[in-house]
Design a protein around this motif. Structure first.
Motif, mmCIF file in Angstrom:
data_model
loop_
_atom_site.group_PDB
_atom_site.id
_atom_site.type_symbol
_atom_site.label_atom_id
_atom_site.label_comp_id
_atom_site.label_asym_id
_atom_site.label_seq_id
_atom_site.Cartn_x
_atom_site.Cartn_y
_atom_site.Cartn_z
ATOM 1 N N TYR A 133 -37.329 -0.670 -57.600
ATOM 2 C CA TYR A 133 -37.090 -1.555 -56.456
ATOM 3 C C TYR A 133 -36.619 -2.948 -56.883
ATOM 4 C CZ TYR A 133 -37.817 -3.667 -51.855
ATOM 5 O OH TYR A 133 -37.642 -4.305 -50.649
ATOM 6 N N GLY A 134 -37.141 -3.475 -57.985
ATOM 7 C CA GLY A 134 -36.837 -4.837 -58.396
ATOM 8 C C GLY A 134 -35.582 -4.998 -59.230
ATOM 9 N N LEU A 135 -34.842 -3.927 -59.479
ATOM 10 C CA LEU A 135 -33.630 -4.017 -60.293
ATOM 11 C C LEU A 135 -32.444 -4.505 -59.471
ATOM 12 C CD1 LEU A 135 -33.851 -0.671 -62.315
ATOM 13 C CD2 LEU A 135 -34.677 -2.938 -62.970
ATOM 14 N N ASP A 136 -31.598 -5.349 -60.079
ATOM 15 C CA ASP A 136 -30.359 -5.704 -59.399
ATOM 16 C C ASP A 136 -29.394 -4.520 -59.511
ATOM 17 O OD1 ASP A 136 -29.008 -5.796 -61.904
ATOM 18 O OD2 ASP A 136 -29.381 -7.945 -62.117
ATOM 19 N N ASP A 137 -28.247 -4.615 -58.860
ATOM 20 C CA ASP A 137 -27.346 -3.470 -58.761
ATOM 21 C C ASP A 137 -26.872 -2.979 -60.125
ATOM 22 O OD1 ASP A 137 -27.619 -3.565 -56.040
ATOM 23 O OD2 ASP A 137 -25.700 -4.570 -55.667
ATOM 24 N N ASP A 138 -26.528 -3.906 -61.020
ATOM 25 C CA ASP A 138 -26.047 -3.498 -62.339
ATOM 26 C C ASP A 138 -27.150 -2.820 -63.143
ATOM 27 O OD1 ASP A 138 -23.526 -4.490 -61.808
ATOM 28 O OD2 ASP A 138 -23.878 -6.410 -62.809
ATOM 29 N N ALA A 139 -28.357 -3.398 -63.127
ATOM 30 C CA ALA A 139 -29.473 -2.809 -63.861
ATOM 31 C C ALA A 139 -29.862 -1.457 -63.276
ATOM 32 C CB ALA A 139 -30.666 -3.764 -63.851
ATOM 33 N N PHE A 140 -29.769 -1.346 -61.953
ATOM 34 C CA PHE A 140 -30.052 -0.079 -61.276
ATOM 35 C C PHE A 140 -29.108 1.013 -61.773
ATOM 36 C CE2 PHE A 140 -29.242 2.943 -57.862
ATOM 37 C CZ PHE A 140 -30.515 3.281 -57.431
ATOM 38 N N ALA A 141 -27.823 0.717 -61.805
ATOM 39 C CA ALA A 141 -26.835 1.703 -62.257
ATOM 40 C C ALA A 141 -27.049 2.064 -63.720
ATOM 41 C CB ALA A 141 -25.425 1.161 -62.037
ATOM 42 N N THR A 142 -27.336 1.073 -64.550
ATOM 43 C CA THR A 142 -27.592 1.332 -65.970
ATOM 44 C C THR A 142 -28.813 2.234 -66.147
ATOM 45 O OG1 THR A 142 -26.633 -0.785 -66.636
ATOM 46 C CG2 THR A 142 -28.160 0.258 -68.181
ATOM 47 N N HIS A 143 -29.833 1.965 -65.353
ATOM 48 C CA HIS A 143 -31.065 2.757 -65.442
ATOM 49 C C HIS A 143 -30.788 4.230 -65.154
ATOM 50 C CE1 HIS A 143 -35.328 3.681 -65.133
ATOM 51 N NE2 HIS A 143 -35.113 4.223 -63.955
ATOM 52 N N TYR A 144 -30.073 4.525 -64.084
ATOM 53 C CA TYR A 144 -29.852 5.929 -63.729
ATOM 54 C C TYR A 144 -28.772 6.591 -64.580
ATOM 55 C CZ TYR A 144 -33.355 5.674 -60.192
ATOM 56 O OH TYR A 144 -34.572 5.538 -59.574
ATOM 57 N N ARG A 145 -27.884 5.791 -65.164
ATOM 58 C CA ARG A 145 -26.970 6.386 -66.156
ATOM 59 C C ARG A 145 -27.758 6.899 -67.361
ATOM 60 N NH1 ARG A 145 -23.000 2.485 -64.396
ATOM 61 N NH2 ARG A 145 -23.847 0.904 -65.806
ATOM 62 N N GLY A 146 -28.817 6.183 -67.719
ATOM 63 C CA GLY A 146 -29.665 6.643 -68.803
ATOM 64 C C GLY A 146 -30.304 7.984 -68.498
ATOM 65 N N TRP A 147 -30.738 8.167 -67.253
ATOM 66 C CA TRP A 147 -31.307 9.461 -66.879
ATOM 67 C C TRP A 147 -30.245 10.556 -66.884
ATOM 68 C CZ3 TRP A 147 -36.148 9.772 -67.529
ATOM 69 C CH2 TRP A 147 -37.028 8.755 -67.160
ATOM 70 N N ALA A 148 -29.061 10.228 -66.413
ATOM 71 C CA ALA A 148 -27.985 11.219 -66.411
ATOM 72 C C ALA A 148 -27.669 11.679 -67.834
ATOM 73 C CB ALA A 148 -26.739 10.639 -65.744
ATOM 74 N N GLU A 149 -27.697 10.747 -68.772
ATOM 75 C CA GLU A 149 -27.443 11.103 -70.171
ATOM 76 C C GLU A 149 -28.520 12.021 -70.735
ATOM 77 O OE1 GLU A 149 -27.154 7.288 -71.971
ATOM 78 O OE2 GLU A 149 -25.181 6.841 -71.103
ATOM 79 N N ARG A 150 -29.692 12.016 -70.141
ATOM 80 C CA ARG A 150 -30.770 12.917 -70.557
ATOM 81 C C ARG A 150 -30.804 14.209 -69.736
ATOM 82 N NH1 ARG A 150 -34.869 10.804 -73.950
ATOM 83 N NH2 ARG A 150 -34.430 8.642 -74.554
ATOM 84 N N GLY A 151 -29.764 14.448 -68.994
ATOM 85 C CA GLY A 151 -29.610 15.723 -68.314
ATOM 86 C C GLY A 151 -30.246 15.838 -66.945
ATOM 87 N N PHE A 152 -30.703 14.736 -66.378
ATOM 88 C CA PHE A 152 -31.356 14.814 -65.072
ATOM 89 C C PHE A 152 -30.313 14.952 -63.968
ATOM 90 C CE2 PHE A 152 -34.791 13.372 -67.620
ATOM 91 C CZ PHE A 152 -35.948 13.767 -66.965
ATOM 92 N N ALA A 153 -30.654 15.785 -62.977
ATOM 93 C CA ALA A 153 -29.742 16.059 -61.869
ATOM 94 C C ALA A 153 -30.365 15.716 -60.524
ATOM 95 C CB ALA A 153 -29.327 17.527 -61.886
ATOM 96 N N SER A 154 -31.495 15.040 -60.534
ATOM 97 C CA SER A 154 -32.150 14.623 -59.298
ATOM 98 C C SER A 154 -32.862 13.304 -59.561
ATOM 99 C CB SER A 154 -33.135 15.686 -58.812
ATOM 100 O OG SER A 154 -34.059 16.034 -59.827
ATOM 101 N N ALA A 155 -33.029 12.517 -58.484
ATOM 102 C CA ALA A 155 -33.617 11.199 -58.666
ATOM 103 C C ALA A 155 -34.295 10.729 -57.382
ATOM 104 C CB ALA A 155 -32.554 10.178 -59.081
ATOM 105 N N GLN A 326 -41.085 15.709 -75.475
ATOM 106 C CA GLN A 326 -39.710 15.226 -75.522
ATOM 107 C C GLN A 326 -39.140 15.205 -74.113
ATOM 108 O OE1 GLN A 326 -38.255 14.138 -78.398
ATOM 109 N NE2 GLN A 326 -40.210 14.584 -79.418
ATOM 110 N N ILE A 327 -38.465 14.106 -73.766
ATOM 111 C CA ILE A 327 -37.863 13.985 -72.441
ATOM 112 C C ILE A 327 -36.353 14.152 -72.571
ATOM 113 C CG2 ILE A 327 -37.497 12.467 -70.468
ATOM 114 C CD1 ILE A 327 -40.183 11.165 -71.122
ATOM 115 N N GLY A 328 -35.835 15.204 -71.962
ATOM 116 C CA GLY A 328 -34.409 15.508 -72.034
ATOM 117 C C GLY A 328 -34.115 16.793 -71.306
ATOM 118 N N ASP A 329 -32.847 17.122 -71.167
ATOM 119 C CA ASP A 329 -32.426 18.330 -70.448
ATOM 120 C C ASP A 329 -32.984 18.369 -69.034
ATOM 121 O OD1 ASP A 329 -31.046 19.312 -72.736
ATOM 122 O OD2 ASP A 329 -32.918 20.126 -73.538
ATOM 123 N N GLY A 330 -33.207 17.186 -68.450
ATOM 124 C CA GLY A 330 -33.680 17.138 -67.076
ATOM 125 C C GLY A 330 -35.157 17.414 -66.897
ATOM 126 N N GLY A 331 -35.940 17.183 -67.929
ATOM 127 C CA GLY A 331 -37.377 17.421 -67.790
ATOM 128 C C GLY A 331 -38.144 17.032 -69.037
#
Length: 383
Positions: A133-155, A326-331
Motif C-alpha cells: 500500500y505504501g509504495l509509490d507507482d515506480d516502486a510498486f511496478a519494480t516490486h511486482y516485476r520481481g515476483w514475475a521474474e520468480r515465476g508468479f502468475a497471480s498477485a 526456496q521461493i520461485g516457479d510461482g511458489g
C-alpha cells in the motif's frame, strides 16, 4: 521427551521497502518478529513465530507433557483459558506454542513437517503479495516485476481508500504478470475498509475493468450478513478469515454463506489452520493461508486438499533466521531439514527500531474534521 520450559526472543525483519495497508504503513520497512523457543529434557527445542505476550497463561497446560501429543495439547491450552476466553493475544500465545510443538514433533521424527503432516509434494503454489500500500507507482511496478521474474502468475494488492488508484494498480500488476500467463489471477485486499454498500458499488466499478479473482476483507471480519450480500452481488469471490481466532468464529460465516475463499492467519498456528481447512473442505470451499515471516504454515498448506494458494510476501528472512525453503516457479519449495526448517542464530538477532503498523491511523479512525467521507480525494483527504 517432556516439555520443560520456554524462552521468548525478538528479532527484526528489514523488508527494504515501506510495508502496510490502508490501516497503516511502516515507512521504515522494519518490523518486529517475536520468537518462542520451547525447551525439552531431551535437548531438542521447538520454534514458534508470532506474538505470544500471554504465554505465561497457557504454558502450564503443556509443561511436563510429551510434545508429540500436539492436537491434544492444543485443546488443553484452550481449556486452560476457557473461563477468560481464548481470543486476541491469548490465541496468539496458544498458536506460537502450537507451532513450536509441531516443530518438535517433526524433529523427533527426524523429518520436515510437511512429511509429518502427510504431504505428497514439497512444492506449495503461491501468489505474490508484499503489503504494498505504501509504495509509490515506480516502486510498486519494480516490486511486482520481481515476483514475475520468480515465476508468479497471480498477485494481491493492497487498497481500499481510492478505487481509481486500486484499479490502476490491479491493471499494472496484471500487465506485469502477463509475462507468465495470459490470464493472471488478481486479488484486492481492502483490510475491512468498506461497508457492504460501498463494497458492492466499488466492486461493480472494478469488475468493469478486469476480472477480479477475489476481494479480501471487504467489510469487518464479523459482518456475516454484509459479506454474504457482497458475495451474492459480485462475480469476485469473497475471501476472509485471517483475523478470526478459533474455529468457532468461522461458524457464523459458514452458516450465512458469507465466505468463498477461507483464509487463516499464519500467526494462529498449525492446528488452527488444519481444523479450519477441514471445516472448509466439508463445505467445498478452498483455503488460502495468509503470509508471515518464514512462511511456517507452508508445511501445513502442502498437505491440504483444498489449498488454493499461499500468500508470499517477501523473499528475505528476519535477522538471525535461516529457512530451508526456496521461493520461485510461482511458489515455495520446502526443504528436507527437520521440523519447520528454521535455524536460529541467537548472536545474529537484531534489536533495530521497528515501525508501528498503525502509526498513521486508518479508515476506522475518525479524522480531526470529519468521520467517514463522501469524497475520498477531497480537501479533507490528507488529514
Amino acid at each position: 521427551m517432556k516439555i520443560t520450559g520456554y524462552r521468548s526472543l525478538t528479532t527484526t525483519h528489514d523488508w527494504g521497502r515501506p510495508v502496510g495497508d490502508v490501516n497503516g504503513v511502516v515507512a521504515c520497512g522494519i518490523t518486529e518478529v517475536p520468537i518462542l523457543i520451547l525447551e525439552t529434557d531431551g535437548g531438542l527445542t521447538g520454534i514458534g513465530l508470532g506474538q505470544h505476550a500471554d504465554v505465561d497463561r497457557v504454558f502450564p497446560a503443556v509443561e511436563g507433557k510429551d510434545p508429540r501429543a500436539v492436537t491434544a495439547l492444543y485443546d488443553s491450552m484452550l481449556a486452560h483459558v476457557f473461563k477468560s476466553g481464548h481470543a486476541g493475544a491469548t490465541y496468539g500465545a496458544i498458536a506460537a506454542v502450537d507451532m513450536a510443538l509441531w516443530d518438535l514433533k517433526a524433529k523427533m521424527a527426524d523429518e520436515p513437517l510437511w512429511r509429518t503432516l502427510g504431504a505428497l509434494d514439497r512444492f506449495v503454489p503461491g501468489y505474490a503479495s508484499g503489503l504494498c500500500y505504501g509504495l509509490d507507482d515506480d516502486a510498486f511496478a519494480t516490486h511486482y516485476r520481481g515476483w514475475a521474474e520468480r515465476g508468479f502468475a497471480s498477485a494481491k494488492i493492497k487498497g481500499g481508500k481510492d478505487v481509481a488508484r486500486d484499479i490502476e494498480r490491479l491493471l499494472a500488476a496484471r500487465d506485469i504478470l502477463s509475462a507468465n500467463t495470459s490470464r493472471p489471477a488478481m486479488m484486492l485486499d481492502v483490510n475491512e475498509a468498506w461497508n457492504a454498500k460501498q463494497a458492492i458499488r466499488h466492486l461493480a466499478e472494478i469488475e468493469k475493468q478486469l476480472d477480479l479473482t477475489w476481494i479480501e476483507e471487504p467489510v469487518r471480519r464479523w459482518d456475516a450478513a454484509g459479506l454474504a450480500r457482497i458475495s451474492r452481488a459480485s462475480r469476485a469471490a469473497v475471501a476472509t478469515g485471517e483475523n478470526l481466532t478459533g474455529l468457532d468464529q468461522f461458524a457464523p460465516l459458514f452458516d450465512a454463506k458469507a465466505v468463498d475463499v477461507v483464509q487463516t492467519g499464519s500467526v494462529w498456528g498449525i492446528t488452527h489452520l488444519l481444523r479450519v481447512a477441514a471445516a472448509a473442505h466439508s463445505r467445498d470451499l478452498p483455503v488460502s493461508p495468509v503470509g508471515y515471516d518464514c512462511n511456517p504454515c507452508a508445511h501445513a498448506a502442502a498437505a491440504l486438499p483444498n489449498m488454493i494458494g499461499l500468500e508470499v510476501q517477501d523473499v528475505n528472512w528476519p535477522a538471525g533466521l535461516t529457512v530451508d525453503q526456496q521461493i520461485g516457479d510461482g511458489g515455495i519449495r520446502l526443504g528436507d531439514a527437520p521440523g519447520l526448517g528454521i535455524e536460529l542464530d541467537e548472536a545474529a538477532l537484531t534489536n533495530a527500531t521497528a515501525g508501528g503498523w498503525n502509526s498513521n491511523g486508518g479508515p476506522h479512525k475518525r479524522s480531526r474534521k470529519a468521520g467517514l467521507r463522501l469524497v475520498p480525494d477531497g480537501p479533507l483527504a490528507a488529514e
